[in-house]
Each structure stands twice: as C-alpha cells, then as structure tokens.
Design a protein around this motif. Structure first.
Motif, PDB file in Angstrom:
ATOM      1  N   ILE A  50      -1.037   8.549  38.364  1.00 56.26           N
ATOM      2  CA  ILE A  50      -1.096   9.720  37.315  1.00 56.26           C
ATOM      3  C   ILE A  50      -2.088   9.272  35.715  1.00 56.26           C
ATOM      4  N   LYS A  51      -2.857   8.150  35.770  1.00 56.33           N
ATOM      5  CA  LYS A  51      -3.244   7.105  34.811  1.00 56.33           C
ATOM      6  C   LYS A  51      -4.274   8.096  35.360  1.00 56.33           C
ATOM      7  N   ARG A  52      -5.113   8.625  36.413  1.00 55.41           N
ATOM      8  CA  ARG A  52      -6.095   8.613  36.830  1.00 55.41           C
ATOM      9  C   ARG A  52      -6.480  10.434  36.452  1.00 55.41           C
ATOM     10  N   CYS A  53      -4.818  11.011  36.585  1.00 58.84           N
ATOM     11  CA  CYS A  53      -5.447  12.308  35.722  1.00 58.84           C
ATOM     12  C   CYS A  53      -5.424  12.675  34.709  1.00 58.84           C
ATOM     13  N   ARG A  54      -4.587  12.054  34.133  1.00 62.98           N
ATOM     14  CA  ARG A  54      -4.778  11.623  32.480  1.00 62.98           C
ATOM     15  C   ARG A  54      -6.545  11.397  32.556  1.00 62.98           C
ATOM     16  N   ASN A  55      -7.073  10.732  32.966  1.00 59.53           N
ATOM     17  CA  ASN A  55      -7.631   9.901  32.524  1.00 59.53           C
ATOM     18  C   ASN A  55      -8.813  11.186  32.579  1.00 59.53           C
ATOM     19  N   LEU A  56      -8.838  11.969  33.558  1.00 60.53           N
ATOM     20  CA  LEU A  56      -9.652  13.718  33.293  1.00 60.53           C
ATOM     21  C   LEU A  56      -9.249  14.816  32.554  1.00 60.53           C
ATOM     22  N   ASP A  57      -8.104  14.112  31.770  1.00 63.56           N
ATOM     23  CA  ASP A  57      -7.419  15.413  30.455  1.00 63.56           C
ATOM     24  C   ASP A  57      -6.582  15.869  31.299  1.00 63.56           C
ATOM     25  N   MET A  58      -5.914  15.847  32.262  1.00 62.91           N
ATOM     26  CA  MET A  58      -5.226  16.194  33.591  1.00 62.91           C
ATOM     27  C   MET A  58      -3.684  16.790  32.433  1.00 62.91           C
ATOM     28  N   THR A  59      -3.030  18.397  31.852  1.00 62.39           N
ATOM     29  CA  THR A  59      -1.992  18.104  31.060  1.00 62.39           C
ATOM     30  C   THR A  59      -0.929  17.945  32.400  1.00 62.39           C
TER      31      THR A  59
END
Length: 149
Positions: A50-59
């Motif tokens: 989740i953290k990696r996805c959020r770092n990619l600005d994913m919703t």
C-alpha cells in the motif's frame, strides 16, 4: 507483532495503519487474549505494498483493485496493465495542469515591479482580475484536477 512494531517496520504512523484497516485495505488482525492486535508478516507485506502504491500517487480505489487482482494469481495481468495505463494517463494530465499552473504563476510574478505599494501590486491585481477565469476552469482546487479525480 504489535501495531507499534508494525508502524516502525513500515515507517507509517499507527493511525494510518488503523485507517487502512477501517477502509478495508488491510485485513483485520487477530487479537490476543488481552485484546491487542497481533500482526503477521503478511500484514507487513500488505502495508508496504500500500505504501509503495501511495508513493506512486495511486488512489485507494486503485490500490483496492490491485489487491483484488493479487487474489487471482493465475489470471491474465491485462487488468493490472490497464490500471497502470489509466494511472499513468492521470499523472500526465496532472503534469500538464502543473505546467499551466507554473505559467500562470510566472505571469503573475512578472506583473510585480519594485518600489510600489501593496495597493498597486501587480500580482494582487492579477489575482483579482483572473480569479473568475480560474474559478470557471478549475473550481475549488489549489492545483486544478488533483483532488476531483
């Protein structure tokens, strides 16, 4: 492991972990006899994902979709590719919006000249004269399009 240890391991605040549990991105942990949450390595792995996805600005919805897709390891990864393509398109739109924002700010900054009073400020005058145009094109966003999608 307890939530504090998971927080340190993942580099995320405890409140964030609880929030991800509340919205269903993280599975609920088991509780020990005294009621404390007990996290396993799969919780840590999910949190780091989740953290990696959020770092990619994913919703959150994009992350939720990716998590659902990981539950079907034998499925075609075309849906993952399509999701990433949509997200990349969103990032490109965001970059274009930021470029427009940069140009507007540069134009406003050029309106300023030294030795004048605030009442004669070209920047403030420009903001007052452009405010209607900015509101019509991009309502309620400090960076147009970043929060409405």
């Amino acid at each position: 492991m307890k939530i504090g240890e998971l927080s340190k391991t993942a580099g995320l605040p405890v409140e964030t972990i609880r929030y991800y549990e509340k919205i269903g991105l993280m599975p609920a942990p088991e509780r020990n006899a005294s009621g404390y949450r007990q996290y396993r390595s799969d919780h840590r792995d999910r949190l780091l994902f989740i953290k990696r996805c959020r770092n990619l600005d994913m919703t959150q919805d994009e992350i939720r979709e990716l998590i659902q897709l990981t539950n079907e390891p034998e499925a075609d990864c075309g849906e993952v590719d399509a999701l990433l393509a949509r997200h990349l398109n969103h990032v490109r739109e965001h970059l274009a919006e930021l470029t427009r924002l940069e140009k507007t700010l540069e134009r406003l900054q050029k309106a300023c000249s030294r030795g004048r009073t605030v009442s004669e400020c070209g920047i403030l005058d420009g903001l007052n004269s452009e405010i209607g145009q900015l509101e019509d094109n991009h309502p309620a966003n400090h960076v147009p399009g970043t929060h409405g999608k």
